[in-house]
Motif scaffolding. Structure first.
Motif, PDB file in Angstrom:
ATOM      1  N   LEU A   7       1.510  -0.723   0.075  1.00  0.00           N
ATOM      2  CA  LEU A   7       0.031   0.470  -0.208  1.00  0.00           C
ATOM      3  C   LEU A   7       0.715   1.524   0.211  1.00  0.00           C
ATOM      4  CD1 LEU A   7      -2.960   2.126   0.435  1.00  0.00           C
ATOM      5  CD2 LEU A   7      -2.380   1.221   3.128  1.00  0.00           C
ATOM      6  N   PRO A   8       0.882   1.945  -1.133  1.00  0.00           N
ATOM      7  CA  PRO A   8       1.910   3.563  -1.046  1.00  0.00           C
ATOM      8  C   PRO A   8       1.190   3.996   0.078  1.00  0.00           C
ATOM      9  CG  PRO A   8       0.356   2.923  -2.908  1.00  0.00           C
ATOM     10  CD  PRO A   8       0.500   1.995  -2.834  1.00  0.00           C
ATOM     11  N   VAL A   9       1.800   4.816   1.005  1.00  0.00           N
ATOM     12  CA  VAL A   9       1.518   5.276   1.675  1.00  0.00           C
ATOM     13  C   VAL A   9       1.122   7.058   1.584  1.00  0.00           C
ATOM     14  CG1 VAL A   9       3.258   4.851   3.572  1.00  0.00           C
ATOM     15  CG2 VAL A   9       3.778   6.530   2.333  1.00  0.00           C
ATOM     16  N   SER A  10       1.556   7.246   0.666  1.00  0.00           N
ATOM     17  CA  SER A  10       0.896   8.634  -0.111  1.00  0.00           C
ATOM     18  C   SER A  10      -0.811   8.356  -1.012  1.00  0.00           C
ATOM     19  CB  SER A  10       1.701   9.243  -1.495  1.00  0.00           C
ATOM     20  OG  SER A  10       2.288   7.484  -2.105  1.00  0.00           O
ATOM     21  N   SER A  11      -1.376   7.343  -0.825  1.00  0.00           N
ATOM     22  CA  SER A  11      -2.298   6.981  -1.587  1.00  0.00           C
ATOM     23  C   SER A  11      -3.804   6.599   0.046  1.00  0.00           C
ATOM     24  CB  SER A  11      -2.856   5.357  -1.939  1.00  0.00           C
ATOM     25  OG  SER A  11      -1.852   6.820  -3.369  1.00  0.00           O
ATOM     26  N   ALA A  12      -2.913   7.179   0.957  1.00  0.00           N
ATOM     27  CA  ALA A  12      -3.269   6.050   2.092  1.00  0.00           C
ATOM     28  C   ALA A  12      -3.273   7.516   3.448  1.00  0.00           C
ATOM     29  CB  ALA A  12      -3.305   5.128   2.766  1.00  0.00           C
ATOM     30  N   CYS A  13      -4.325   7.271   4.203  1.00  0.00           N
ATOM     31  CA  CYS A  13      -4.755   8.044   5.267  1.00  0.00           C
ATOM     32  C   CYS A  13      -3.686   7.177   6.351  1.00  0.00           C
ATOM     33  CB  CYS A  13      -5.861   8.371   6.543  1.00  0.00           C
ATOM     34  SG  CYS A  13      -5.787   9.041   7.428  1.00  0.00           S
ATOM     35  N   VAL A  14      -2.322   7.841   7.213  1.00  0.00           N
ATOM     36  CA  VAL A  14      -2.034   6.862   7.540  1.00  0.00           C
ATOM     37  C   VAL A  14      -1.883   7.438   9.377  1.00  0.00           C
ATOM     38  CG1 VAL A  14       0.331   5.757   8.662  1.00  0.00           C
ATOM     39  CG2 VAL A  14      -0.292   5.506   6.266  1.00  0.00           C
ATOM     40  N   ARG A  29      -1.792  11.637  12.732  1.00  0.00           N
ATOM     41  CA  ARG A  29      -2.521  11.345  11.535  1.00  0.00           C
ATOM     42  C   ARG A  29      -2.146  12.045  10.434  1.00  0.00           C
ATOM     43  NH1 ARG A  29      -6.776  12.215  14.369  1.00  0.00           N
ATOM     44  NH2 ARG A  29      -8.689  13.373  13.426  1.00  0.00           N
ATOM     45  N   MET A  30      -1.781  11.477   9.067  1.00  0.00           N
ATOM     46  CA  MET A  30      -1.312  12.054   8.117  1.00  0.00           C
ATOM     47  C   MET A  30      -2.380  12.013   6.795  1.00  0.00           C
ATOM     48  SD  MET A  30       2.089  12.364   5.590  1.00  0.00           S
ATOM     49  CE  MET A  30       2.556  13.978   7.442  1.00  0.00           C
ATOM     50  N   SER A  31      -2.831  12.624   6.042  1.00  0.00           N
ATOM     51  CA  SER A  31      -3.765  12.159   5.336  1.00  0.00           C
ATOM     52  C   SER A  31      -3.056  11.812   3.735  1.00  0.00           C
ATOM     53  CB  SER A  31      -4.926  13.070   4.585  1.00  0.00           C
ATOM     54  OG  SER A  31      -4.721  14.425   3.927  1.00  0.00           O
ATOM     55  N   ARG A  32      -3.945  11.661   3.018  1.00  0.00           N
ATOM     56  CA  ARG A  32      -3.694  11.419   1.549  1.00  0.00           C
ATOM     57  C   ARG A  32      -2.477  12.342   0.981  1.00  0.00           C
ATOM     58  NH1 ARG A  32      -7.645   8.275  -2.156  1.00  0.00           N
ATOM     59  NH2 ARG A  32      -8.063   6.515  -0.817  1.00  0.00           N
ATOM     60  N   SER A  33      -3.586  13.540   1.322  1.00  0.00           N
ATOM     61  CA  SER A  33      -2.829  14.742   0.155  1.00  0.00           C
ATOM     62  C   SER A  33      -1.374  15.152   1.599  1.00  0.00           C
ATOM     63  CB  SER A  33      -3.952  16.142   0.183  1.00  0.00           C
ATOM     64  OG  SER A  33      -4.674  16.163   1.948  1.00  0.00           O
ATOM     65  N   GLY A  86      -9.590   4.405   2.732  1.00  0.00           N
ATOM     66  CA  GLY A  86     -10.545   5.245   2.691  1.00  0.00           C
ATOM     67  C   GLY A  86     -10.149   7.365   2.202  1.00  0.00           C
ATOM     68  N   TRP A  87     -12.036   7.848   1.871  1.00  0.00           N
ATOM     69  CA  TRP A  87     -11.275   9.547   1.573  1.00  0.00           C
ATOM     70  C   TRP A  87     -11.357   9.464   3.421  1.00  0.00           C
ATOM     71  CZ3 TRP A  87      -9.391  10.681  -2.873  1.00  0.00           C
ATOM     72  CH2 TRP A  87      -9.800  10.111  -3.990  1.00  0.00           C
ATOM     73  N   LEU A  88     -11.714   9.909   4.147  1.00  0.00           N
ATOM     74  CA  LEU A  88     -11.701  10.543   5.284  1.00  0.00           C
ATOM     75  C   LEU A  88     -10.105  10.287   5.705  1.00  0.00           C
ATOM     76  CD1 LEU A  88     -15.298  10.096   6.109  1.00  0.00           C
ATOM     77  CD2 LEU A  88     -14.396  12.348   5.356  1.00  0.00           C
ATOM     78  N   CYS A  89      -9.834  11.099   7.000  1.00  0.00           N
ATOM     79  CA  CYS A  89      -8.215  10.360   8.001  1.00  0.00           C
ATOM     80  C   CYS A  89      -9.073  10.282   9.047  1.00  0.00           C
ATOM     81  CB  CYS A  89      -7.689  11.240   7.235  1.00  0.00           C
ATOM     82  SG  CYS A  89      -5.940  10.776   7.751  1.00  0.00           S
ATOM     83  N   PRO A  90      -9.946   9.835   9.492  1.00  0.00           N
ATOM     84  CA  PRO A  90     -10.480  10.467  11.206  1.00  0.00           C
ATOM     85  C   PRO A  90      -9.594  10.098  12.507  1.00  0.00           C
ATOM     86  CG  PRO A  90     -11.596   7.492   9.965  1.00  0.00           C
ATOM     87  CD  PRO A  90     -10.342   8.191   9.205  1.00  0.00           C
ATOM     88  N   SER A  91     -10.387  10.267  13.417  1.00  0.00           N
ATOM     89  CA  SER A  91      -9.497   9.813  14.684  1.00  0.00           C
ATOM     90  C   SER A  91      -9.694   8.073  15.438  1.00  0.00           C
ATOM     91  CB  SER A  91      -9.814  10.722  15.658  1.00  0.00           C
ATOM     92  OG  SER A  91     -10.919  10.961  16.208  1.00  0.00           O
ATOM     93  N   SER A  92     -11.020   7.962  14.388  1.00  0.00           N
ATOM     94  CA  SER A  92     -10.988   6.771  15.070  1.00  0.00           C
ATOM     95  C   SER A  92     -10.632   5.334  14.830  1.00  0.00           C
ATOM     96  CB  SER A  92     -12.755   6.404  14.975  1.00  0.00           C
ATOM     97  OG  SER A  92     -13.442   4.867  15.284  1.00  0.00           O
ATOM     98  N   GLY A  93      -9.702   4.816  15.380  1.00  0.00           N
ATOM     99  CA  GLY A  93      -8.722   3.704  15.211  1.00  0.00           C
ATOM    100  C   GLY A  93     -10.197   2.299  14.015  1.00  0.00           C
ATOM    101  N   ALA A  94     -11.880   2.579  14.836  1.00  0.00           N
ATOM    102  CA  ALA A  94     -12.415   1.084  14.151  1.00  0.00           C
ATOM    103  C   ALA A  94     -12.091   1.770  12.266  1.00  0.00           C
ATOM    104  CB  ALA A  94     -13.718   1.549  14.280  1.00  0.00           C
TER     105      ALA A  94
END
Length: 123
Positions: A27-34, A50-54, A101-109
């Motif tokens: 998984l490219p980290v640039s294509s994910a929320c990590v 956390r860091m979003s795709r952008s 996912g498109w969002l980068c939420p704080s919920s671990g779920a």
């Protein structure tokens, strides 16, 4: 198959620094929320940073005071958590997690992929 492997944890003194790494594969980290999550002894897991795709960065809790920061190296496909001015409350298991996912939420779920964690102990 997506794999996240954390490293860099260990024991540190109060006031010291640690840099945690999360190496991703599949998984490219640039294509994910990590995100980085911490679970302290006897406490619930909480989002730290956390860091979003952008490349957008969201800090939570104590990290907002500038002690912790998140960064990414796309070439190495790795996300980092820099921890400075360590305090005993930073002690815990630190997990790296990712979601496509498109969002980068704080919920671990919301995060589908998790690493095995790396222990940080500050004393």
């Amino acid at each position: 198959q997506v794999q996240l492997v954390e490293s860099g944890g260990g024991s540190a003194e109060v006031g010291g620094s640690l840099k945690l790494s999360c190496a991703a594969s599949g998984l490219p980290v640039s294509s994910a929320c990590v995100g980085w999550f911490r679970q302290a002894p006897g406490k619930e897991r909480e989002a730290v940073a956390r860091m979003s795709r952008s490349g957008g960065i969201t800090l939570s809790g104590d990290s907002v005071n500038g002690r912790l920061s998140i960064s990414r190296d796309n070439a190495k496909n790795t996300v980092y958590l820099q921890m400075n001015s360590l305090i005993p409350e930073d002690t815990g298991m630190y997990y790296c997690a990712a979601t496509t996912g498109w969002l980068c939420p704080s919920s671990g779920a919301a995060f589908a992929y998790w690493g095995q964690g790396t222990q940080v102990t500050v004393s």
